[in-house]
Write an enzyme that holds these catalytic residues in place. Structure first.
Site, PDB file in Angstrom:
ATOM      1  CD  GLU A 140       6.676  -7.305  -3.036  1.00  0.00           C
ATOM      2  OE1 GLU A 140       5.993  -8.224  -3.097  1.00  0.00           O
ATOM      3  OE2 GLU A 140       7.271  -6.528  -1.879  1.00  0.00           O
ATOM      4  CD  GLU A 146       3.268  -7.381   0.932  1.00  0.00           C
ATOM      5  OE1 GLU A 146       3.478  -8.448   1.602  1.00  0.00           O
ATOM      6  OE2 GLU A 146       2.966  -7.626  -0.351  1.00  0.00           O
TER       7      GLU A 146
END
Ligand code: BG6
Length: 483
Positions: free
Chosen positions: A382, A191
């Site tokens: 994810e 991220e």
């Protein structure tokens, strides 16, 4: 059985991160990481503040002085460090094709700036990878998942300092060389867009040490982009045939209405999110961002050769997390929904107990949009539902809500594949319950496997299969056709 929408060899599995999983924070020669310093704050005290940053020198000193007496859940994780064999056996039982984990940078380089790696740390991941390969499970490894060695924060103020590029590349090359026969799939930064919201977690920056926070964050990001390209280059040289990707917290942004003001607001919000993959996949800074820098008086210090490097070594694939979508409004409205990324409420969607708006179709939309934009393989690394689970008297955990969430998302992923999108795989987040990144709660659970531990570390750490365990096993066995 009808023909599957998912290609042969599709990488089904689960995802985790060292800092939320391993525990053993001071064993095996490991140094402290930034997340070892984050304390648990109960919901009643925290309210809607999801920020997990450490902002100042003083705050960091206080945390260091705590000496382990406070509640630091990421230090204990779920004890994967000692229980990895049992956990991997359960993943194998579900039929995992891949398992996403991160290497804890301070397990390999306790301070981050040493030349010699810590052999005990390297040997630990050898054992983990061997165990996975024993069952035919491909490791998918994140090189940096919020685990910056704390020393790099204290001495260099994290990624604001260009020297971190070399430290990171040295670390990446060390693990490429060591695991070149064991690991084919790599991700650089988890991220990468998190530091605009959490500078400490994403880039190890104490903001009280910088004059202009935004300037410092974008400079740090530039260093990460350069480090990422150098890691891509090194990975290709050291491990022929390996694939290395970037990783984005993806937020699909909808306009609140068809009012062009809302549409423009959504477009601009989306650009803020896609900036990171624009650089890492296309290999250059997009013009909208250069214009933003100019308007906001942000100057990125680049060295000669940086731009060529970015262009010559883009990632092989784009991976992302997807939990929810967002709504943007052209009017000045309160952003009340979300986590690190906040938006306006979407009246068409329901939300999880943590206010994350559940939007399976948004996954299809985002897959289509990103594939249109980049034309590189996508990997959902994810996705999942953080929820409170209840252990019944007979010991069962009937997490139908989780099954419903995942069924709907996997179905939309299948539809996107049928629409022509190239998807490499799907690893659901927190396939085994672990410590929450944003709130350090244990009670926010994502797993197919229940772990007996509460928010304060009480419990036996016993593992127990939930109802979703058998469900996901069937999904994998039928290559996604029986949902
Ligand atoms: C992503 C992170 O932000 O979302 C994970 O990469 C994290 O580390 C996951 O755990 C879910 O977030 P949370 O806050 O519910 O744990």
């Amino acid at each position: 059985m009808k023909k599957s929408r998912f290609p042969e060899g599709f990488l089904w599995g689960g995802a985790t991160a060292a800092n939320q999983l391993e525990g053993a924070y001071n064993e095996g020669g490991k140094g402290l990481s930034i997340f070892d310093m984050v304390k648990f704050v109960p919901k009643e005290e925290r309210g809607n503040d999801f920020s997990m940053d450490v902002y100042s020198e003083k705050e960091l000193e206080e945390l260091l002085a705590d000496n382990g007496e406070g509640n630091f859940p990421k230090r204990r994780g779920i004890d994967f460090y000692h229980r990895y064999k049992e956990d991997i056996a359960l993943f194998a039982e579900m039929g995992f094709k891949t398992f996403r984990l991160s290497i804890s940078w301070p397990r390999i380089f306790p301070n981050g700036d040493e030349l010699e790696p810590n052999e005990e740390g390297l040997a630990f991941y050898d054992r983990v990878f061997d165990e996975l390969l024993k069952y035919g499970i491909e490791p998918l490894v994140t090189i940096s998942h919020y685990e910056i060695p704390l020393h790099l924060v204290q001495k260099y103020n994290g990624w604001t300092d260009r020297r971190l590029v070399d430290f990171f590349v040295h670390y990446a090359e060390t693990v490429f060389k060591r695991y070149k026969d064991k690991v084919k799939y790599w991700l650089t930064f988890n991220e990468i867009n998190i530091s605009t919201h959490s500078p400490y977690i994403g880039a190890g920056i104490l903001v009280d040490r910088v004059e202009n926070k935004e300037q410092a964050v974008y400079q740090a990001l530039h260093h990460q982009f350069v480090a990422s390209s150098r890691a891509v280059k090194a990975c290709h040289e050291i491990i022929p045939g390996a694939q290395i990707g970037c990783m984005l917290a993806r937020m699909e942004v909808y306009p609140e209405t068809c009012n062009p003001d809302d549409v423009l607001a959504a477009l601009e919000e989306d650009q803020k999110n896609l900036f990171f993959t624009d650089v890492q996949v296309r290999g250059y800074y997009p013009s909208y961002m250069l214009s933003y820098f100019e308007k906001n008086n942000i100057q990125i210090d680049m060295l000669p050769g940086d731009e060529e490097l970015l262009l010559q070594h883009p990632v092989d694939f784009l991976s992302f997390s997807y939990y929810m979508s967002m709504v943007a409004s052209g009017a000045d409205k309160e952003k009340e929904i979300g986590n690190f990324f906040m938006g306006v409420k979407n009246p068409y969607l329901e939300a999880s107990d943590w206010g994350w708006q559940i939007d399976p179709k948004g996954l299809r939309i985002t897959l289509k949009k990103m594939y249109d934009r980049y034309q590189v393989p996508l990997f959902i690394v994810e996705n999942g539902l953080g929820a409170y689970d209840q252990v019944e008297e007979d010991g069962s955990i009937n997490d139908d809500y989780r099954i419903d969430y995942m069924r709907a998302h996997i179905d939309q992923m299948g539809e996107a594949i049928q629409d022509g999108v190239e998807v490499m795989g799907y690893t659901s987040w927190g396939c085994i319950d672990l410590i929450s990144a944003s709130t350090s709660e244990m009670s926010k659970r994502y797993g197919f496997i229940y772990v007996d531990q509460d928010d304060y570390g009480n419990g036996t750490m016993e593992r127990r299969k939930k109802k979703s365990f058998e469900w996901y096993k069937k999904v994998i066995a039928t290559n996604g056709e029986e949902l």
